[in-house]
Design a protein around this motif. Structure first.
Motif, PDB file in Angstrom:
ATOM      1  N   UNK A 155       0.846  -1.199   0.000  1.00 12.52           N
ATOM      2  CA  UNK A 155       0.000   0.000   0.000  1.00 12.52           C
ATOM      3  C   UNK A 155       0.879   1.246   0.000  1.00 12.52           C
ATOM      4  N   UNK A 156       1.410   1.559  -1.157  1.00 16.76           N
ATOM      5  CA  UNK A 156       2.426   2.600  -1.267  1.00 16.76           C
ATOM      6  C   UNK A 156       1.869   4.007  -1.060  1.00 16.76           C
ATOM      7  N   UNK A 164       9.513   5.669  -1.620  1.00 16.79           N
ATOM      8  CA  UNK A 164      10.842   6.227  -1.920  1.00 16.79           C
ATOM      9  C   UNK A 164      11.798   5.132  -2.385  1.00 16.79           C
ATOM     10  N   UNK A 165      11.706   3.956  -1.769  1.00 17.80           N
ATOM     11  CA  UNK A 165      12.560   2.837  -2.193  1.00 17.80           C
ATOM     12  C   UNK A 165      12.286   2.473  -3.647  1.00 17.80           C
ATOM     13  N   UNK A 166      11.016   2.495  -4.049  1.00 19.38           N
ATOM     14  CA  UNK A 166      10.677   2.185  -5.449  1.00 19.38           C
ATOM     15  C   UNK A 166      11.247   3.233  -6.401  1.00 19.38           C
ATOM     16  N   UNK A 186      -2.725  -4.018  -9.489  1.00 22.20           N
ATOM     17  CA  UNK A 186      -1.754  -3.272 -10.299  1.00 22.20           C
ATOM     18  C   UNK A 186      -2.419  -2.153 -11.092  1.00 22.20           C
ATOM     19  N   UNK A 187      -3.616  -2.395 -11.607  1.00 19.36           N
ATOM     20  CA  UNK A 187      -4.288  -1.348 -12.365  1.00 19.36           C
ATOM     21  C   UNK A 187      -4.670  -0.183 -11.452  1.00 19.36           C
ATOM     22  N   UNK A 192      -0.295   5.561  -9.453  1.00 17.68           N
ATOM     23  CA  UNK A 192       0.329   6.373  -8.400  1.00 17.68           C
ATOM     24  C   UNK A 192       1.809   6.606  -8.683  1.00 17.68           C
ATOM     25  N   UNK A 193       2.401   5.769  -9.499  1.00 15.56           N
ATOM     26  CA  UNK A 193       3.839   5.849  -9.742  1.00 15.56           C
ATOM     27  C   UNK A 193       4.170   6.468 -11.093  1.00 15.56           C
ATOM     28  N   UNK A 194       3.179   6.989 -11.762  1.00 17.12           N
ATOM     29  CA  UNK A 194       3.417   7.537 -13.092  1.00 17.12           C
ATOM     30  C   UNK A 194       3.830   8.994 -13.008  1.00 17.12           C
ATOM     31  N   UNK A 195       5.073   9.236 -12.659  1.00 16.59           N
ATOM     32  CA  UNK A 195       5.629  10.580 -12.767  1.00 16.59           C
ATOM     33  C   UNK A 195       7.073  10.451 -13.224  1.00 16.59           C
ATOM     34  N   UNK A 196       7.753  11.557 -13.277  1.00  9.65           N
ATOM     35  CA  UNK A 196       9.088  11.568 -13.884  1.00  9.65           C
ATOM     36  C   UNK A 196      10.110  10.758 -13.101  1.00  9.65           C
ATOM     37  N   UNK A 197       9.849  10.513 -11.792  1.00  8.26           N
ATOM     38  CA  UNK A 197      10.834   9.798 -10.978  1.00  8.26           C
ATOM     39  C   UNK A 197      10.709   8.284 -11.096  1.00  8.26           C
TER      40      UNK A 197
END
Length: 271
Positions: A155-156, A164-166, A186-187, A192-197
């Motif tokens: 639950x990120x 941050x680890x990801x 996953x969908x 939530x992780x779709x940004x430049x980092x």
């Protein structure tokens, strides 16, 4: 035809020619993340153990604060000292000496150290931390050990350290079971992780806990192409239930799982 003695001074020319070149170890942080119940902790522990068994210094970082996994990895009697990850993140600044003071060492595995929450603790046991402490922790772990394996929570959205680890890891194993719940997870979480980092190129998709009846076609339909397939092992399940994941896997049914862990370590770390 001549027979060449193994390890003798004479070797067969074709044997040297066919031998694959040795790969240089690649230091770095590996984040293991995925859907609930996909085997993240089991996989992270077995990868860390594989490295430690080959005399590589490795830190196993257990990020989950809702269900501390430190008591589930090995009997408490095998741990040297009682320290907590929470003591580190509660500091205004996370320093290298502070981390070293709180690393949990093991009596039987001198190349492996662990950071995690203790039994009975939760995210409210210590003052709240922010992204800066998580970042400093990972930066200093790179200085302390060449290999870091981070077992991330699922639950990120509410787990700063896992998120941050990801972002900071050099490689990510993204585990999922070949079922509809994992696909739904996953969908829901990947946006939530779709940004430049978030570097999607550093991800390895992994099918976890694959049962014999789950054919490759079913895995493909549920998860798409995967880099690794970790098969179900009754021996591994027993170790998990007994809280003894640092024990060796020796039974025939675990052979495929062991080989896949070896493949992952070669691909990610060159070990």
């Amino acid at each position: 035809m001549l027979n060449f003695k193994k390890k003798g001074i004479f070797t067969h020319p074709s044997a040297e020619k066919d031998a694959p070149p040795e790969q240089e170890p690649q230091d770095g942080i590996l984040a293991v993340w995925g859907s609930p119940g996909s085997g993240k902790t089991v996989t992270a522990v077995k990868i860390a153990k594989h490295l430690a068994d080959r005399k590589k210094n490795v830190v196993l970082l257990l990020c989950d604060m809702t269900a501390p996994m430190l008591p589930c990895i090995c009997p408490l009697s095998e741990l040297e000292g009682e320290h907590s990850l929470g003591s580190i993140l509660a500091a205004a600044h996370v320093t290298e000496p502070l981390i070293k003071h709180n690393l949990v060492t093991l009596k039987k595995h001198k190349y492996l150290t662990i950071l995690g929450m203790k039994k009975g603790e939760n995210e409210y046991t210590y003052p709240p931390y922010e992204q800066v402490q998580a970042q400093e922790l990972l930066d200093n772990l790179r200085k302390i050990a060449p290999f870091v394996v981070a077992d991330c929570g699922s639950y990120i959205a509410n787990d700063i350290l896992s998120a941050v680890a990801l972002m900071e890891a050099d490689s990510v194993l993204r585990l999922a079971n070949a079922d509809l719940k994992s696909v739904s997870y996953l969908s829901s979480q990947l946006p939530l992780l779709r940004d430049s980092k978030w570097d999607a190129e550093k991800q390895y998709k992994v099918a976890g806990n694959v049962k014999p009846r789950q054919a490759g076609e079913q895995i493909g339909q549920a998860l798409g192409s995967v880099a690794f397939t970790l098969t179900h092992s009754p021996e591994l399940e027993e170790q998990y239930l007994a809280g003894n994941l640092l024990a060796d896997l020796s039974l025939k049914d675990s052979r495929q799982f062991r080989k896949e862990i070896e493949k992952i370590c070669r691909e990610v770390f060159g070990v």
